[in-house]
Design a protein around this motif. Structure first.
Motif, PDB file in Angstrom:
ATOM      1  N   ALA A 190     -50.447 -29.782  15.450  1.00  0.00           N
ATOM      2  CA  ALA A 190     -50.524 -31.248  15.399  1.00  0.00           C
ATOM      3  C   ALA A 190     -50.061 -31.749  14.018  1.00  0.00           C
ATOM      4  O   ALA A 190     -49.334 -32.748  13.904  1.00  0.00           O
ATOM      5  CB  ALA A 190     -51.947 -31.707  15.704  1.00  0.00           C
ATOM      6  N   VAL A 191     -50.465 -31.051  12.972  1.00  0.00           N
ATOM      7  CA  VAL A 191     -50.037 -31.437  11.611  1.00  0.00           C
ATOM      8  C   VAL A 191     -48.523 -31.236  11.485  1.00  0.00           C
ATOM      9  O   VAL A 191     -47.796 -32.103  10.974  1.00  0.00           O
ATOM     10  CB  VAL A 191     -50.770 -30.575  10.538  1.00  0.00           C
ATOM     11  CG1 VAL A 191     -50.290 -30.926   9.135  1.00  0.00           C
ATOM     12  CG2 VAL A 191     -52.280 -30.722  10.675  1.00  0.00           C
TER      13      VAL A 191
ATOM     14  N   SER B  38     -42.122 -35.361  13.087  1.00  0.00           N
ATOM     15  CA  SER B  38     -41.783 -36.682  13.627  1.00  0.00           C
ATOM     16  C   SER B  38     -41.347 -37.627  12.506  1.00  0.00           C
ATOM     17  O   SER B  38     -40.457 -38.457  12.690  1.00  0.00           O
ATOM     18  CB  SER B  38     -42.941 -37.265  14.432  1.00  0.00           C
ATOM     19  OG  SER B  38     -44.037 -37.444  13.588  1.00  0.00           O
ATOM     20  N   LYS B  39     -41.929 -37.449  11.324  1.00  0.00           N
ATOM     21  CA  LYS B  39     -41.519 -38.330  10.208  1.00  0.00           C
ATOM     22  C   LYS B  39     -40.105 -37.991   9.737  1.00  0.00           C
ATOM     23  O   LYS B  39     -39.338 -38.874   9.363  1.00  0.00           O
ATOM     24  CB  LYS B  39     -42.526 -38.229   9.077  1.00  0.00           C
ATOM     25  CG  LYS B  39     -43.800 -38.960   9.503  1.00  0.00           C
ATOM     26  CD  LYS B  39     -44.886 -38.991   8.514  1.00  0.00           C
ATOM     27  CE  LYS B  39     -46.012 -39.852   9.091  1.00  0.00           C
ATOM     28  NZ  LYS B  39     -47.323 -39.295   8.926  1.00  0.00           N
ATOM     29  N   ILE B  40     -39.778 -36.712   9.770  1.00  0.00           N
ATOM     30  CA  ILE B  40     -38.414 -36.325   9.374  1.00  0.00           C
ATOM     31  C   ILE B  40     -37.417 -36.823  10.420  1.00  0.00           C
ATOM     32  O   ILE B  40     -36.379 -37.397  10.082  1.00  0.00           O
ATOM     33  CB  ILE B  40     -38.314 -34.796   9.173  1.00  0.00           C
ATOM     34  CG1 ILE B  40     -39.186 -34.393   7.984  1.00  0.00           C
ATOM     35  CG2 ILE B  40     -36.863 -34.369   8.936  1.00  0.00           C
ATOM     36  CD1 ILE B  40     -39.324 -32.916   7.764  1.00  0.00           C
ATOM     37  N   GLU B  41     -37.780 -36.654  11.689  1.00  0.00           N
ATOM     38  CA  GLU B  41     -36.863 -37.111  12.749  1.00  0.00           C
ATOM     39  C   GLU B  41     -36.638 -38.628  12.640  1.00  0.00           C
ATOM     40  O   GLU B  41     -35.519 -39.112  12.796  1.00  0.00           O
ATOM     41  CB  GLU B  41     -37.398 -36.722  14.128  1.00  0.00           C
ATOM     42  CG  GLU B  41     -36.530 -37.259  15.233  1.00  0.00           C
ATOM     43  CD  GLU B  41     -36.412 -36.348  16.447  1.00  0.00           C
ATOM     44  OE1 GLU B  41     -35.972 -35.212  16.323  1.00  0.00           O
ATOM     45  OE2 GLU B  41     -36.765 -36.822  17.524  1.00  0.00           O
TER      46      GLU B  41
ATOM     47  N   LEU C 153     -39.521 -27.243  18.457  1.00  0.00           N
ATOM     48  CA  LEU C 153     -38.735 -28.474  18.272  1.00  0.00           C
ATOM     49  C   LEU C 153     -38.455 -29.164  19.609  1.00  0.00           C
ATOM     50  O   LEU C 153     -37.703 -30.135  19.654  1.00  0.00           O
ATOM     51  CB  LEU C 153     -37.407 -28.145  17.580  1.00  0.00           C
ATOM     52  CG  LEU C 153     -37.508 -27.544  16.173  1.00  0.00           C
ATOM     53  CD1 LEU C 153     -36.133 -27.169  15.653  1.00  0.00           C
ATOM     54  CD2 LEU C 153     -38.187 -28.541  15.217  1.00  0.00           C
ATOM     55  N   ALA C 154     -39.074 -28.659  20.677  1.00  0.00           N
ATOM     56  CA  ALA C 154     -38.748 -29.150  22.022  1.00  0.00           C
ATOM     57  C   ALA C 154     -38.876 -30.672  22.155  1.00  0.00           C
ATOM     58  O   ALA C 154     -38.095 -31.298  22.868  1.00  0.00           O
ATOM     59  CB  ALA C 154     -39.634 -28.452  23.053  1.00  0.00           C
ATOM     60  N   ASN C 155     -39.849 -31.256  21.469  1.00  0.00           N
ATOM     61  CA  ASN C 155     -40.042 -32.711  21.600  1.00  0.00           C
ATOM     62  C   ASN C 155     -39.264 -33.515  20.565  1.00  0.00           C
ATOM     63  O   ASN C 155     -39.524 -34.712  20.393  1.00  0.00           O
ATOM     64  CB  ASN C 155     -41.530 -33.052  21.484  1.00  0.00           C
ATOM     65  CG  ASN C 155     -42.308 -32.448  22.636  1.00  0.00           C
ATOM     66  OD1 ASN C 155     -41.774 -32.348  23.749  1.00  0.00           O
ATOM     67  ND2 ASN C 155     -43.531 -32.007  22.381  1.00  0.00           N
TER      68      ASN C 155
ATOM     69  N   LYS D 198     -33.434 -34.930  17.956  1.00  0.00           N
ATOM     70  CA  LYS D 198     -32.522 -35.006  16.799  1.00  0.00           C
ATOM     71  C   LYS D 198     -32.674 -33.773  15.915  1.00  0.00           C
ATOM     72  O   LYS D 198     -31.702 -33.240  15.377  1.00  0.00           O
ATOM     73  CB  LYS D 198     -32.790 -36.286  15.990  1.00  0.00           C
ATOM     74  CG  LYS D 198     -32.295 -37.542  16.712  1.00  0.00           C
ATOM     75  CD  LYS D 198     -32.715 -38.807  16.009  1.00  0.00           C
ATOM     76  CE  LYS D 198     -31.754 -39.176  14.896  1.00  0.00           C
ATOM     77  NZ  LYS D 198     -32.079 -40.518  14.331  1.00  0.00           N
ATOM     78  N   LEU D 199     -33.915 -33.294  15.783  1.00  0.00           N
ATOM     79  CA  LEU D 199     -34.133 -32.093  14.963  1.00  0.00           C
ATOM     80  C   LEU D 199     -33.576 -30.855  15.664  1.00  0.00           C
ATOM     81  O   LEU D 199     -33.100 -29.927  15.007  1.00  0.00           O
ATOM     82  CB  LEU D 199     -35.622 -31.912  14.657  1.00  0.00           C
ATOM     83  CG  LEU D 199     -36.208 -32.969  13.700  1.00  0.00           C
ATOM     84  CD1 LEU D 199     -37.703 -32.774  13.547  1.00  0.00           C
ATOM     85  CD2 LEU D 199     -35.534 -32.902  12.339  1.00  0.00           C
TER      86      LEU D 199
END
Ligand SMILES: N[C@@H](CCC(=O)N[C@@H](CS)C(=O)NCC(=O)O)C(=O)O
Length: 221
Positions: free
Chosen positions: A124-125, A131-134, A174-176, A179-180
């Motif tokens: 989760a962390v 998500s912030k990088i994406e 990285l499945a979700n 862009k990453l």
């Protein structure tokens, strides 16, 4: 500009060292790499590394530590620079370089979780960091440019590890993150990313995780 002899002090699984190797390879800089055992640090290493951490870069008789600083130094002595020239975008890249260390730490903690429950908690962390990088990424080929930059040297090591986990542990972390996932493909296609780790990296990495009792390594096939 003629360079002094360069020696990088490394641990074969360290993602922070890998950042510097990527920059050295990308810039075509000659260097020697010396591996040490972090569980049995040599005295000569402790004498030159204030925190007892790798990477350490020897440049002639001088010593540098901290991967982000080493990378900027290597970049500066071999123009043209891999940092943006405009002050605001340069500062933003430096901020994301700093943040990418937190991604590496979150990845490390998730890979070392020793049970499924702990793994979910650490994941989760990790997902929050991802998500912030994406969200901060552009639509360019790399993080925020069509040209590989220092922020990409800093980020790419995480993707080397995601790839081993995907290939061997049946988990695409990285499945979700579309862009990453695309960024991973672009990084992993680069020769200077592929050769920035030891040849048997996947095997040694999985063995390290297994020795630490990692839950993910129990999923390896
Ligand atoms: N902020 C440092 C982190 C370097 C780091 O944590 N290196 C780890 C190996 S990946 C290390 O040397 N750990 C040894 C220790 O903590 O005893 C950098 O970016 O260079």
């Amino acid at each position: 500009m003629s360079l002094q002899p360069i020696e990088l002090i490394s641990f074969n699984l360290c993602p922070f060292v890998q950042r510097s190797v990527i920059t050295l390879l990308k810039k075509g800089i000659d260097f020697k790499i010396t591996y040490i055992d972090l569980s049995n640090k040599p005295d000569w290493f402790l004498a030159i590394s204030p925190l007892g951490k790798v990477p350490v870069l020897k440049y002639g008789n001088a010593v540098l530590f901290e991967s982000a600083v080493i990378n900027e130094f290597l970049d500066e002595i071999t123009p043209p620079s891999l940092l943006p020239t405009e002050p605001l975008t340069k500062a933003q890249d430096r901020a994301w370089i700093e943040y990418s260390s937190q991604l590496l730490m979150a990845q490390y903690m998730a890979t070392l979780a020793t049970s499924e429950a702990e793994f979910s908690e650490k994941q989760a962390v990790l997902n929050d960091r991802l998500s912030k990088i994406e969200a901060a990424m552009s639509d360019k080929r790399y993080f925020n440019s069509d040209n590989f930059a220092l922020i990409d040297s800093a980020l790419a090591p995480a993707f080397t590890r995601f790839d081993v986990i995907k290939q061997h542990c049946q988990r695409d972390l990285l499945a979700n993150f579309p862009k990453l996932s695309q960024l991973a493909r672009h990084y992993l296609a680069l020769s200077y990313v592929q050769t920035s780790v030891i040849k048997e990296f996947g095997e040694v990495y999985l063995q390290y995780l297994s020795d630490k009792g990692s839950y993910l390594s129990t999923q390896a096939q």
